[in-house]
Scaffold this motif. Structure first.
Motif, mmCIF file in Angstrom:
data_model
loop_
_atom_site.group_PDB
_atom_site.id
_atom_site.type_symbol
_atom_site.label_atom_id
_atom_site.label_comp_id
_atom_site.label_asym_id
_atom_site.label_seq_id
_atom_site.Cartn_x
_atom_site.Cartn_y
_atom_site.Cartn_z
ATOM 1 N N THR A 139 0.835 -1.203 0.000
ATOM 2 C CA THR A 139 0.000 0.000 0.000
ATOM 3 C C THR A 139 0.869 1.252 0.000
ATOM 4 N N LEU A 140 1.878 1.282 0.830
ATOM 5 C CA LEU A 140 2.754 2.456 0.879
ATOM 6 C C LEU A 140 3.590 2.564 -0.394
ATOM 7 N N GLN A 141 3.953 1.426 -0.976
ATOM 8 C CA GLN A 141 4.645 1.470 -2.262
ATOM 9 C C GLN A 141 3.737 2.053 -3.342
ATOM 10 N N THR A 142 2.463 1.731 -3.282
ATOM 11 C CA THR A 142 1.501 2.313 -4.219
ATOM 12 C C THR A 142 1.478 3.827 -4.097
ATOM 13 N N MET A 143 1.536 4.334 -2.858
ATOM 14 C CA MET A 143 1.580 5.780 -2.655
ATOM 15 C C MET A 143 2.851 6.381 -3.262
ATOM 16 N N HIS A 144 3.960 5.689 -3.076
ATOM 17 C CA HIS A 144 5.231 6.169 -3.636
ATOM 18 C C HIS A 144 5.181 6.177 -5.164
ATOM 19 N N THR A 186 -2.364 -1.255 11.588
ATOM 20 C CA THR A 186 -2.024 -1.166 10.165
ATOM 21 C C THR A 186 -3.114 -0.429 9.397
ATOM 22 N N ALA A 187 -4.361 -0.708 9.722
ATOM 23 C CA ALA A 187 -5.471 -0.027 9.054
ATOM 24 C C ALA A 187 -5.409 1.479 9.286
ATOM 25 N N ILE A 188 -5.005 1.881 10.469
ATOM 26 C CA ILE A 188 -4.877 3.302 10.773
ATOM 27 C C ILE A 188 -3.781 3.939 9.926
ATOM 28 N N VAL A 189 -2.617 3.279 9.874
ATOM 29 C CA VAL A 189 -1.496 3.812 9.086
ATOM 30 C C VAL A 189 -1.876 3.935 7.615
ATOM 31 N N LEU A 190 -2.471 2.886 7.075
ATOM 32 C CA LEU A 190 -2.740 2.874 5.635
ATOM 33 C C LEU A 190 -3.822 3.869 5.246
ATOM 34 N N ASN A 191 -4.859 3.983 6.048
ATOM 35 C CA ASN A 191 -5.887 4.977 5.731
ATOM 36 C C ASN A 191 -5.350 6.389 5.852
ATOM 37 N N PHE A 192 -4.461 6.621 6.815
ATOM 38 C CA PHE A 192 -3.844 7.941 6.918
ATOM 39 C C PHE A 192 -3.016 8.230 5.676
ATOM 40 N N ALA A 193 -2.213 7.260 5.250
ATOM 41 C CA ALA A 193 -1.374 7.465 4.069
ATOM 42 C C ALA A 193 -2.221 7.726 2.817
ATOM 43 N N LEU A 194 -3.302 6.986 2.668
ATOM 44 C CA LEU A 194 -4.181 7.171 1.517
ATOM 45 C C LEU A 194 -4.876 8.536 1.564
ATOM 46 N N ALA A 195 -5.302 8.932 2.748
ATOM 47 C CA ALA A 195 -5.932 10.248 2.898
ATOM 48 C C ALA A 195 -4.924 11.357 2.595
#
Length: 252
Positions: free
Chosen positions: A103-108, A204-213
């Motif tokens: 997920t974070l790689q997708t953001m990158h 993990t859900a908290i981290v990923l939703n924050f990154a996506l937001a």
């Protein structure tokens, strides 16, 4: 002479087939044990919400490479959810780490189209240190200033949480002596491992939703985010920047 024909006995299945049938039966037995414990169904359902949220983010970004990548991440999460329900705890923690990493790689990659092409073609690897770089990673102040400046003060907290989760889940990947993730050595039900996984999944859900937001909210706009608005307000309603974005009060 009798006309009866004696039917041949069916051939015994190969031993390898017998072996995997036993494992399948054991996994099914553990799954039943898992969901007989009060509260475990609710834990599983709560963690499953991240899958729903990833699917909503994929729908929100339809037509982009990110949508397809997030759909793939959702599939990996489903495998991890199945693993934890069946007592395959080590694999479940490995899967959770992969979900966070991808997920974070997708953001990158969403802001590095050349790297996206190279990554899709297998010529570029995912490097955790790049994703977590304090100066330019996906949870850095620089990244926040580019995509959601009002969240600038929050990125360090979520970056720290991501690093902790990744390091802990990595114990199951690299075979380190366990310090944080203790799992049974055999295929068996273990309530502590089950509950621990779901605690890590929640973080993990908290981290990923924050990154996506952080990456997509301002770019897509509120009108495009109806599928994730409730989840974001539930998880981050304490952040004034999120409340303001969705039309709430920005004060204390």
């Amino acid at each position: 002479m009798s006309g009866d024909v004696t039917e041949a006995e069916p051939a015994a299945p190969p031993e390898i087939v017998v072996h995997y049938r036993r494992l399948q039966e054991k996994c099914a037995e553990i799954l039943e044990q898992t969901f007989r414990v009060p509260g475990n169904v609710d834990l599983q359902a709560k963690s499953q919400m991240l899958l729903t949220e990833l699917e909503a983010w994929a729908a929100t970004t339809t037509g982009t490479p990110e949508s397809g990548l997030l759909t793939s991440v959702g599939k990996e999460l489903q495998y991890a959810l199945l693993a934890v329900a069946q007592g395959q705890y080590r694999e479940a923690f490995k899967g959770l780490r992969l979900v966070m990493e991808l997920t974070l790689q997708t953001m990158h990659l969403s802001v590095n189209r050349l790297e996206l092409r190279e990554w899709l073609e297998g010529r570029k690897d995912t490097v955790w240190g790049v994703l977590m770089d304090v100066e330019s990673g996906v949870l850095s102040v620089r990244y926040a200033r580019a995509f959601f400046p009002d969240l600038e003060d929050s990125v360090a907290n979520y970056r720290g949480l991501a690093q902790t989760l990744y390091r802990e889940c990595s114990e199951c990947v690299h075979g380190n002596m366990p310090q944080h993730i203790l799992v049974p050595g055999n295929l068996e039900f273990d309530q502590e491992s089950f509950a621990l996984w779901h605690g890590k999944a929640d973080a993990t859900a908290i981290v990923l939703n924050f990154a996506l937001a952080l990456r997509f909210c301002r770019e897509l706009g509120r009108d495009s985010l109806s599928g994730v608005e409730t989840a974001l307000m539930d998880r981050f309603g304490h952040l004034p920047a999120i409340r303001r974005f969705f039309g709430g009060m920005g004060g204390e």
